[in-house]
Scaffold this motif. Structure first.
Motif, PDB file in Angstrom:
ATOM      1  N   GLY A  20       0.828  -1.203   0.000  1.00 31.03           N
ATOM      2  CA  GLY A  20       0.000   0.000   0.000  1.00 31.03           C
ATOM      3  C   GLY A  20       0.857   1.246   0.000  1.00 31.03           C
ATOM      4  O   GLY A  20       1.988   1.243   0.493  1.00 31.03           O
ATOM      5  N   PHE A  21       0.323   2.339  -0.549  1.00 30.75           N
ATOM      6  CA  PHE A  21       1.063   3.591  -0.674  1.00 30.75           C
ATOM      7  C   PHE A  21       0.501   4.684   0.234  1.00 30.75           C
ATOM      8  O   PHE A  21       1.140   5.169   1.143  1.00 30.75           O
ATOM      9  CB  PHE A  21       0.998   4.098  -2.128  1.00 30.75           C
ATOM     10  N   SER A  22      -0.710   5.096  -0.061  1.00 33.94           N
ATOM     11  CA  SER A  22      -1.234   6.368   0.451  1.00 33.94           C
ATOM     12  C   SER A  22      -1.749   6.258   1.878  1.00 33.94           C
ATOM     13  O   SER A  22      -1.972   5.154   2.401  1.00 33.94           O
ATOM     14  CB  SER A  22      -2.381   6.833  -0.459  1.00 33.94           C
ATOM     15  N   PRO A  23      -1.959   7.422   2.550  1.00 33.73           N
ATOM     16  CA  PRO A  23      -2.596   7.406   3.869  1.00 33.73           C
ATOM     17  C   PRO A  23      -3.974   6.739   3.782  1.00 33.73           C
ATOM     18  O   PRO A  23      -4.679   6.883   2.791  1.00 33.73           O
ATOM     19  CB  PRO A  23      -2.722   8.893   4.205  1.00 33.73           C
ATOM     20  N   ASN A  24      -4.330   5.971   4.817  1.00 29.57           N
ATOM     21  CA  ASN A  24      -5.616   5.241   4.826  1.00 29.57           C
ATOM     22  C   ASN A  24      -5.771   4.387   3.570  1.00 29.57           C
ATOM     23  O   ASN A  24      -6.842   4.305   2.978  1.00 29.57           O
ATOM     24  CB  ASN A  24      -6.784   6.218   4.961  1.00 29.57           C
ATOM     25  N   SER A  25      -4.668   3.786   3.161  1.00 30.62           N
ATOM     26  CA  SER A  25      -4.603   3.016   1.923  1.00 30.62           C
ATOM     27  C   SER A  25      -5.683   1.941   1.851  1.00 30.62           C
ATOM     28  O   SER A  25      -5.868   1.147   2.771  1.00 30.62           O
ATOM     29  CB  SER A  25      -3.229   2.358   1.816  1.00 30.62           C
ATOM     30  N   ALA A  26      -6.391   1.908   0.706  1.00 32.82           N
ATOM     31  CA  ALA A  26      -7.393   0.867   0.490  1.00 32.82           C
ATOM     32  C   ALA A  26      -6.741  -0.508   0.415  1.00 32.82           C
ATOM     33  O   ALA A  26      -7.321  -1.506   0.841  1.00 32.82           O
ATOM     34  CB  ALA A  26      -8.174   1.160  -0.793  1.00 32.82           C
ATOM     35  N   SER A  27      -5.519  -0.563  -0.126  1.00 34.13           N
ATOM     36  CA  SER A  27      -4.816  -1.842  -0.209  1.00 34.13           C
ATOM     37  C   SER A  27      -4.420  -2.343   1.171  1.00 34.13           C
ATOM     38  O   SER A  27      -4.510  -3.545   1.467  1.00 34.13           O
ATOM     39  CB  SER A  27      -3.569  -1.695  -1.089  1.00 34.13           C
ATOM     40  N   ILE A  28      -3.968  -1.426   2.045  1.00 30.85           N
ATOM     41  CA  ILE A  28      -3.617  -1.831   3.404  1.00 30.85           C
ATOM     42  C   ILE A  28      -4.862  -2.285   4.164  1.00 30.85           C
ATOM     43  O   ILE A  28      -4.826  -3.257   4.932  1.00 30.85           O
ATOM     44  CB  ILE A  28      -2.915  -0.675   4.133  1.00 30.85           C
ATOM     45  N   LYS A  29      -5.984  -1.608   3.945  1.00 31.72           N
ATOM     46  CA  LYS A  29      -7.237  -2.038   4.569  1.00 31.72           C
ATOM     47  C   LYS A  29      -7.624  -3.426   4.070  1.00 31.72           C
ATOM     48  O   LYS A  29      -8.050  -4.290   4.860  1.00 31.72           O
ATOM     49  CB  LYS A  29      -8.353  -1.038   4.244  1.00 31.72           C
ATOM     50  N   PHE A  30      -7.476  -3.653   2.767  1.00 31.66           N
ATOM     51  CA  PHE A  30      -7.777  -4.959   2.183  1.00 31.66           C
ATOM     52  C   PHE A  30      -6.876  -6.033   2.799  1.00 31.66           C
ATOM     53  O   PHE A  30      -7.330  -7.152   3.092  1.00 31.66           O
ATOM     54  CB  PHE A  30      -7.603  -4.900   0.673  1.00 31.66           C
ATOM     55  N   ALA A  31      -5.599  -5.703   3.015  1.00 29.33           N
ATOM     56  CA  ALA A  31      -4.688  -6.651   3.651  1.00 29.33           C
ATOM     57  C   ALA A  31      -5.187  -7.017   5.045  1.00 29.33           C
ATOM     58  O   ALA A  31      -5.160  -8.183   5.444  1.00 29.33           O
ATOM     59  CB  ALA A  31      -3.283  -6.056   3.729  1.00 29.33           C
ATOM     60  N   TRP A  37      -0.795   1.333  10.071  1.00 32.33           N
ATOM     61  CA  TRP A  37      -1.046   0.272  11.049  1.00 32.33           C
ATOM     62  C   TRP A  37      -2.438   0.386  11.652  1.00 32.33           C
ATOM     63  O   TRP A  37      -3.111  -0.631  11.871  1.00 32.33           O
ATOM     64  CB  TRP A  37       0.006   0.252  12.148  1.00 32.33           C
ATOM     65  N   ASP A  38      -2.892   1.600  11.896  1.00 37.01           N
ATOM     66  CA  ASP A  38      -4.249   1.779  12.418  1.00 37.01           C
ATOM     67  C   ASP A  38      -5.273   1.270  11.424  1.00 37.01           C
ATOM     68  O   ASP A  38      -6.235   0.585  11.797  1.00 37.01           O
ATOM     69  CB  ASP A  38      -4.509   3.254  12.729  1.00 37.01           C
ATOM     70  N   THR A  39      -5.073   1.616  10.137  1.00 31.62           N
ATOM     71  CA  THR A  39      -5.985   1.149   9.089  1.00 31.62           C
ATOM     72  C   THR A  39      -5.976  -0.372   9.018  1.00 31.62           C
ATOM     73  O   THR A  39      -7.026  -1.023   8.954  1.00 31.62           O
ATOM     74  CB  THR A  39      -5.582   1.739   7.727  1.00 31.62           C
ATOM     75  N   TYR A  40      -4.764  -0.945   9.041  1.00 32.52           N
ATOM     76  CA  TYR A  40      -4.613  -2.396   8.930  1.00 32.52           C
ATOM     77  C   TYR A  40      -5.212  -3.103  10.141  1.00 32.52           C
ATOM     78  O   TYR A  40      -6.017  -4.036  10.000  1.00 32.52           O
ATOM     79  CB  TYR A  40      -3.134  -2.758   8.793  1.00 32.52           C
ATOM     80  N   SER A  41      -4.814  -2.683  11.334  1.00 32.96           N
ATOM     81  CA  SER A  41      -5.228  -3.406  12.540  1.00 32.96           C
ATOM     82  C   SER A  41      -6.731  -3.310  12.767  1.00 32.96           C
ATOM     83  O   SER A  41      -7.366  -4.284  13.199  1.00 32.96           O
ATOM     84  CB  SER A  41      -4.467  -2.884  13.758  1.00 32.96           C
ATOM     85  N   THR A  42      -7.323  -2.147  12.455  1.00 34.74           N
ATOM     86  CA  THR A  42      -8.774  -2.004  12.610  1.00 34.74           C
ATOM     87  C   THR A  42      -9.503  -2.968  11.684  1.00 34.74           C
ATOM     88  O   THR A  42     -10.430  -3.682  12.109  1.00 34.74           O
ATOM     89  CB  THR A  42      -9.208  -0.560  12.309  1.00 34.74           C
ATOM     90  N   ALA A  43      -9.070  -3.024  10.416  1.00 25.62           N
ATOM     91  CA  ALA A  43      -9.720  -3.915   9.448  1.00 25.62           C
ATOM     92  C   ALA A  43      -9.505  -5.374   9.831  1.00 25.62           C
ATOM     93  O   ALA A  43     -10.418  -6.209   9.693  1.00 25.62           O
ATOM     94  CB  ALA A  43      -9.177  -3.649   8.043  1.00 25.62           C
TER      95      ALA A  43
END
Length: 369
Positions: free
Chosen positions: A196-207, A228-234
């Motif tokens: 993932g690249f950007s802040p609040n990355s959709a790819s990181i959320k998908f991960a 990490w917040d985006t990832y861990s929450t998802a």
């Protein structure tokens, strides 16, 4: 903190294929001898400076030349393949690597690749294809031996066969020669990573939603620390346990005996050339300069090679690099593996490999994390 390498890899345009790949393989063998934990191999179809379209072919040659380093796809782009065929290709590579393989899947980022494969990245079609491809591959990896089943998706239609060869309208039973027989070497399948690249990355959320490995690519820590917040929450919302040790963070790193030597090498090498002629132009077109800045007051025109060395890249003596890595770790709140980007050494292999030695022998053992 563990160390991997992000083997996009970066070569000058028009690098002879055999020559460039030979350099990459020599470097992987050297990195393995230094105790580097992993290497991620990219693939693109129309990127002149990241030219290899089949990273897994390089991995297959690296397997017998290395002993411990994990060799990772970084990553497969679904629109290049039928996911059923790709699932089997990955299973074969997994067996060949005998536990030293991880599988990255990417939605893609190169506009020419989308044009060539007729994929609409502006509507999000590339992300939909990524998600559907992973769903199909995971089903094949975990349910292929379970007999007949069917998957009808938006982009692909898959029918898992039973045991037998279909001759006309009637199946001819021939379980010895035909039918499901594959499963991955690793149980239930190779680890999957998503970049993932950007802040609040959709790819990181998908991960996070899939419980996959998050890999954050080269933007400034003030933007990546939200990953990490985006990832861990998802992940937690979807029932997956989280541990920062799985987080991979990509950085441009070069180490020399002194700060002056390090900055001079980078300033006059391929890294600076590619950023000046390609990455900065590319990111400027997308309005991504803010992701490179340590402060919003910085003007776009101030994003120079020296600015990047001061605020984004990690370039310097072992003491400087060690401090910058400690600072990065603290600013992000912790992560597991740092992934320096691999650049063509442009005929200066001794200096490049010396950087790797200093990183592994003088920097990493003395980190405070």
């Amino acid at each position: 903190m563990k160390v991997g390498f992000f083997m996009q890899p970066v070569h000058p345009p028009n690098t002879p294929v055999l020559e460039g790949i030979a350099q990459d393989l020599d470097e992987i063998e050297f990195l393995d001898s230094l105790g580097v934990d992993e290497a991620w191999f990219g693939e693109h179809l129309t990127a002149k400076t990241e030219p290899w379209p089949a990273g897994d072919l390089i991995i297959s040659q690296a397997i017998p030349r290395t002993k411990n380093i994990k060799l990772c796809s970084g990553g497969y782009i679904p629109q290049f393949y039928h996911p059923a065929a790709l699932a089997f290709r990955i299973m074969q590579l997994d067996h060949m690597a005998q536990g030293r393989y991880m599988c990255g899947i990417a939605a893609g980022a190169i506009s020419g690749d989308f044009t060539l494969t007729n994929v609409d990245n502006l509507s999000g079609q590339h992300r939909e294809m990524q998600a559907e491809a992973i769903e199909i591959m995971k089903r094949i990896w975990t349910e292929h031996l379970d007999g007949e089943w069917e998957f009808k998706g938006k982009f692909w239609h898959v029918r898992n066969p039973g045991h037998g060869l279909l001759m006309g309208d009637e199946p001819t039973k021939c379980s010895y020669g035909f039918g499901p027989f594959w499963k991955p070497y690793q149980d239930p399948h190779p680890p999957i990573a998503i970049a993932g690249f950007s802040p609040n990355s959709a790819s990181i959320k998908f991960a996070g939603q899939g419980g996959h490995i998050p890999l954050s690519v080269f933007f400034n820590a003030r933007f990546l620390k939200g990953h990490w917040d985006t990832y861990s929450t998802a992940a937690e919302e979807n029932g997956h346990q989280v541990d920062r040790s799985i987080w991979r963070v990509n950085r441009e790193i070069f180490v020399a005996d002194t700060d002056t030597d390090a900055r001079e090498f980078v300033r006059n090498g391929l890294q600076a050339e590619v950023w000046q002629k390609h990455y900065l132009e590319f990111m400027g077109g997308f309005g991504w300069f803010e992701h490179l800045k340590h402060d919003d007051s910085v003007h776009d025109s101030d994003i120079t090679i020296d600015y990047l060395m001061d605020h984004l890249w990690i370039v310097g003596s072992p003491d400087t690099v060690r401090q910058r890595l400690d600072d990065l770790y603290g600013e992000l709140g912790g992560f597991g593996t740092v992934l320096p980007t691999k650049y063509d050494h442009m005929g200066k292999q001794e200096q490049m490999w010396h950087s790797h030695e200093l990183l592994m022998e003088e920097v990493v053992p003395k980190l405070s994390v």
